[in-house]
Design a protein around this motif. Structure first.
Motif, PDB file in Angstrom:
ATOM      1  N   ALA A 177      75.373  -3.045  18.375  1.00 18.23           N
ATOM      2  CA  ALA A 177      75.898  -3.000  19.738  1.00 18.23           C
ATOM      3  C   ALA A 177      77.417  -2.824  19.769  1.00 18.23           C
ATOM      4  CB  ALA A 177      75.504  -4.263  20.491  1.00 18.23           C
ATOM      5  N   HIS A 178      78.105  -3.290  18.728  1.00 19.72           N
ATOM      6  CA  HIS A 178      79.566  -3.199  18.672  1.00 19.72           C
ATOM      7  C   HIS A 178      80.046  -2.095  17.718  1.00 19.72           C
ATOM      8  CE1 HIS A 178      79.175  -7.162  20.550  1.00 19.72           C
ATOM      9  NE2 HIS A 178      80.376  -6.923  21.042  1.00 19.72           N
ATOM     10  N   ASN A 179      79.149  -1.203  17.314  1.00 20.24           N
ATOM     11  CA  ASN A 179      79.466  -0.084  16.410  1.00 20.24           C
ATOM     12  C   ASN A 179      80.127  -0.550  15.114  1.00 20.24           C
ATOM     13  OD1 ASN A 179      78.418   1.913  18.087  1.00 20.24           O
ATOM     14  ND2 ASN A 179      80.312   2.001  19.266  1.00 20.24           N
ATOM     15  N   ILE A 180      79.607  -1.624  14.560  1.00 23.39           N
ATOM     16  CA  ILE A 180      80.077  -2.126  13.275  1.00 23.39           C
ATOM     17  C   ILE A 180      79.022  -1.769  12.234  1.00 23.39           C
ATOM     18  CG2 ILE A 180      80.634  -4.195  11.940  1.00 23.39           C
ATOM     19  CD1 ILE A 180      81.625  -5.444  14.575  1.00 23.39           C
ATOM     20  N   ILE A 181      79.436  -1.031  11.234  1.00 23.48           N
ATOM     21  CA  ILE A 181      78.504  -0.573  10.201  1.00 23.48           C
ATOM     22  C   ILE A 181      78.510  -1.572   9.054  1.00 23.48           C
ATOM     23  CG2 ILE A 181      77.996   1.268   8.568  1.00 23.48           C
ATOM     24  CD1 ILE A 181      79.414   3.160  10.559  1.00 23.48           C
ATOM     25  N   ALA A 182      77.312  -2.010   8.656  1.00 26.03           N
ATOM     26  CA  ALA A 182      77.181  -3.019   7.608  1.00 26.03           C
ATOM     27  C   ALA A 182      76.051  -2.641   6.667  1.00 26.03           C
ATOM     28  CB  ALA A 182      76.910  -4.388   8.227  1.00 26.03           C
ATOM     29  N   THR A 183      76.202  -3.027   5.417  1.00 22.29           N
ATOM     30  CA  THR A 183      75.142  -2.876   4.424  1.00 22.29           C
ATOM     31  C   THR A 183      74.480  -4.228   4.255  1.00 22.29           C
ATOM     32  OG1 THR A 183      76.378  -1.139   3.303  1.00 22.29           O
ATOM     33  CG2 THR A 183      74.619  -2.223   2.046  1.00 22.29           C
ATOM     34  N   ARG A 184      73.148  -4.222   4.274  1.00 26.12           N
ATOM     35  CA  ARG A 184      72.370  -5.461   4.257  1.00 26.12           C
ATOM     36  C   ARG A 184      71.599  -5.592   2.946  1.00 26.12           C
ATOM     37  NH1 ARG A 184      67.917  -6.929   8.921  1.00 26.12           N
ATOM     38  NH2 ARG A 184      66.978  -8.667   7.834  1.00 26.12           N
ATOM     39  N   PHE A 185      71.677  -6.774   2.330  1.00 29.18           N
ATOM     40  CA  PHE A 185      70.935  -7.081   1.111  1.00 29.18           C
ATOM     41  C   PHE A 185      70.127  -8.352   1.323  1.00 29.18           C
ATOM     42  CE2 PHE A 185      74.793  -4.968  -0.389  1.00 29.18           C
ATOM     43  CZ  PHE A 185      74.272  -4.001  -1.224  1.00 29.18           C
ATOM     44  N   SER A 186      68.926  -8.380   0.805  1.00 26.04           N
ATOM     45  CA  SER A 186      68.142  -9.613   0.809  1.00 26.04           C
ATOM     46  C   SER A 186      68.526 -10.411  -0.425  1.00 26.04           C
ATOM     47  CB  SER A 186      66.647  -9.307   0.777  1.00 26.04           C
ATOM     48  OG  SER A 186      66.266  -8.674   1.966  1.00 26.04           O
ATOM     49  N   THR A 187      68.867 -11.688  -0.212  1.00 28.59           N
ATOM     50  CA  THR A 187      69.281 -12.550  -1.310  1.00 28.59           C
ATOM     51  C   THR A 187      68.555 -13.881  -1.196  1.00 28.59           C
ATOM     52  OG1 THR A 187      71.196 -13.255  -0.006  1.00 28.59           O
ATOM     53  CG2 THR A 187      71.560 -11.499  -1.588  1.00 28.59           C
ATOM     54  N   THR A 188      68.621 -14.679  -2.256  1.00 30.21           N
ATOM     55  CA  THR A 188      67.977 -15.984  -2.267  1.00 30.21           C
ATOM     56  C   THR A 188      68.969 -17.024  -2.741  1.00 30.21           C
ATOM     57  OG1 THR A 188      65.864 -14.958  -2.804  1.00 30.21           O
ATOM     58  CG2 THR A 188      66.041 -17.311  -3.181  1.00 30.21           C
ATOM     59  N   GLY A 189      69.019 -18.132  -2.018  1.00 28.61           N
ATOM     60  CA  GLY A 189      69.892 -19.237  -2.422  1.00 28.61           C
ATOM     61  C   GLY A 189      69.282 -19.982  -3.589  1.00 28.61           C
ATOM     62  N   VAL A 205      80.504  -5.688   5.065  1.00 27.68           N
ATOM     63  CA  VAL A 205      81.011  -5.003   6.249  1.00 27.68           C
ATOM     64  C   VAL A 205      82.431  -4.530   5.952  1.00 27.68           C
ATOM     65  CG1 VAL A 205      81.373  -5.187   8.730  1.00 27.68           C
ATOM     66  CG2 VAL A 205      79.697  -6.670   7.628  1.00 27.68           C
ATOM     67  N   ALA A 206      82.643  -3.232   5.973  1.00 29.14           N
ATOM     68  CA  ALA A 206      83.986  -2.671   5.825  1.00 29.14           C
ATOM     69  C   ALA A 206      84.497  -2.359   7.224  1.00 29.14           C
ATOM     70  CB  ALA A 206      83.958  -1.423   4.964  1.00 29.14           C
ATOM     71  N   VAL A 207      85.556  -3.054   7.637  1.00 31.80           N
ATOM     72  CA  VAL A 207      86.083  -2.880   8.989  1.00 31.80           C
ATOM     73  C   VAL A 207      87.581  -2.616   8.941  1.00 31.80           C
ATOM     74  CG1 VAL A 207      84.327  -4.280  10.123  1.00 31.80           C
ATOM     75  CG2 VAL A 207      86.370  -5.365   9.279  1.00 31.80           C
ATOM     76  N   ASP A 208      88.065  -1.946   9.979  1.00 33.89           N
ATOM     77  CA  ASP A 208      89.502  -1.734  10.115  1.00 33.89           C
ATOM     78  C   ASP A 208      90.178  -3.076  10.352  1.00 33.89           C
ATOM     79  OD1 ASP A 208      89.395   1.057   9.810  1.00 33.89           O
ATOM     80  OD2 ASP A 208      88.882   1.312  11.929  1.00 33.89           O
ATOM     81  N   ASP A 209      91.447  -3.133  10.044  1.00 35.27           N
ATOM     82  CA  ASP A 209      92.195  -4.383  10.169  1.00 35.27           C
ATOM     83  C   ASP A 209      92.127  -4.974  11.575  1.00 35.27           C
ATOM     84  OD1 ASP A 209      92.879  -4.131   7.535  1.00 35.27           O
ATOM     85  OD2 ASP A 209      94.893  -3.351   7.925  1.00 35.27           O
ATOM     86  N   ASP A 210      92.106  -4.113  12.585  1.00 31.70           N
ATOM     87  CA  ASP A 210      92.090  -4.621  13.966  1.00 31.70           C
ATOM     88  C   ASP A 210      90.722  -5.116  14.413  1.00 31.70           C
ATOM     89  OD1 ASP A 210      91.182  -1.986  13.844  1.00 31.70           O
ATOM     90  OD2 ASP A 210      91.769  -1.553  15.910  1.00 31.70           O
ATOM     91  N   LYS A 211      89.664  -4.888  13.621  1.00 31.74           N
ATOM     92  CA  LYS A 211      88.321  -5.362  13.976  1.00 31.74           C
ATOM     93  C   LYS A 211      87.859  -6.565  13.156  1.00 31.74           C
ATOM     94  CE  LYS A 211      85.930  -1.484  16.033  1.00 31.74           C
ATOM     95  NZ  LYS A 211      84.688  -0.713  15.981  1.00 31.74           N
ATOM     96  N   VAL A 212      88.710  -7.062  12.283  1.00 30.82           N
ATOM     97  CA  VAL A 212      88.320  -8.193  11.434  1.00 30.82           C
ATOM     98  C   VAL A 212      88.029  -9.428  12.284  1.00 30.82           C
ATOM     99  CG1 VAL A 212      89.090  -9.787   9.633  1.00 30.82           C
ATOM    100  CG2 VAL A 212      89.508  -7.348   9.390  1.00 30.82           C
ATOM    101  N   ASP A 213      88.924  -9.758  13.201  1.00 32.88           N
ATOM    102  CA  ASP A 213      88.725 -10.940  14.051  1.00 32.88           C
ATOM    103  C   ASP A 213      87.465 -10.800  14.900  1.00 32.88           C
ATOM    104  OD1 ASP A 213      90.946 -12.256  13.075  1.00 32.88           O
ATOM    105  OD2 ASP A 213      92.279 -11.419  14.609  1.00 32.88           O
ATOM    106  N   LEU A 214      87.229  -9.613  15.448  1.00 34.28           N
ATOM    107  CA  LEU A 214      86.015  -9.377  16.239  1.00 34.28           C
ATOM    108  C   LEU A 214      84.774  -9.591  15.387  1.00 34.28           C
ATOM    109  CD1 LEU A 214      84.413  -8.312  18.717  1.00 34.28           C
ATOM    110  CD2 LEU A 214      84.738  -6.022  17.760  1.00 34.28           C
ATOM    111  N   THR A 215      84.776  -9.047  14.181  1.00 33.12           N
ATOM    112  CA  THR A 215      83.620  -9.171  13.288  1.00 33.12           C
ATOM    113  C   THR A 215      83.353 -10.632  12.943  1.00 33.12           C
ATOM    114  OG1 THR A 215      84.100  -6.990  12.371  1.00 33.12           O
ATOM    115  CG2 THR A 215      82.658  -8.431  11.086  1.00 33.12           C
ATOM    116  N   LEU A 216      84.398 -11.379  12.592  1.00 34.11           N
ATOM    117  CA  LEU A 216      84.224 -12.790  12.245  1.00 34.11           C
ATOM    118  C   LEU A 216      83.740 -13.601  13.442  1.00 34.11           C
ATOM    119  CD1 LEU A 216      87.357 -13.363   9.988  1.00 34.11           C
ATOM    120  CD2 LEU A 216      84.982 -13.017   9.276  1.00 34.11           C
TER     121      LEU A 216
END
Length: 79
Positions: A22-34, A46-57
């Motif tokens: 919905a926010h046009n943030i491209i992410a790669t997803r991996f299934s992992t186990t704790g 998630v690779a984001v531009d510097d100005d989108k880091v706060d939004l992503t977090l």
């Protein structure tokens, strides 16, 4: 550009994916186990531009929640 690595519980993974889309943030997803509770997790890279880091977090914090889980230790009958 920054790399955000988010490890979330499987219960939150699909909802977070929808929020990223919905926010046009491209992410790669991996299934992992704790290793401690052997619970399923999902890791997002998630690779984001510097100005989108706060939004992503903020999106991750708002979408994913902390949970408490109780565990019964195994009973040893050797003693």
């Amino acid at each position: 550009m920054k790399l955000v690595i988010a490890i979330v519980q499987d219960k939150d993974a699909n909802k977070l994916r929808s929020v990223f889309v919905a926010h046009n943030i491209i992410a790669t997803r991996f299934s992992t186990t704790g290793s401690f509770l052997r619970a399923g997790n999902t890791t997002y890279l998630v690779a984001v531009d510097d100005d989108k880091v706060d939004l992503t977090l903020n999106l991750i914090k708002e979408t994913c929640s902390a949970r408490q889980q109780f565990m019964t230790p195994p009973v040893s009958l050797n003693g």
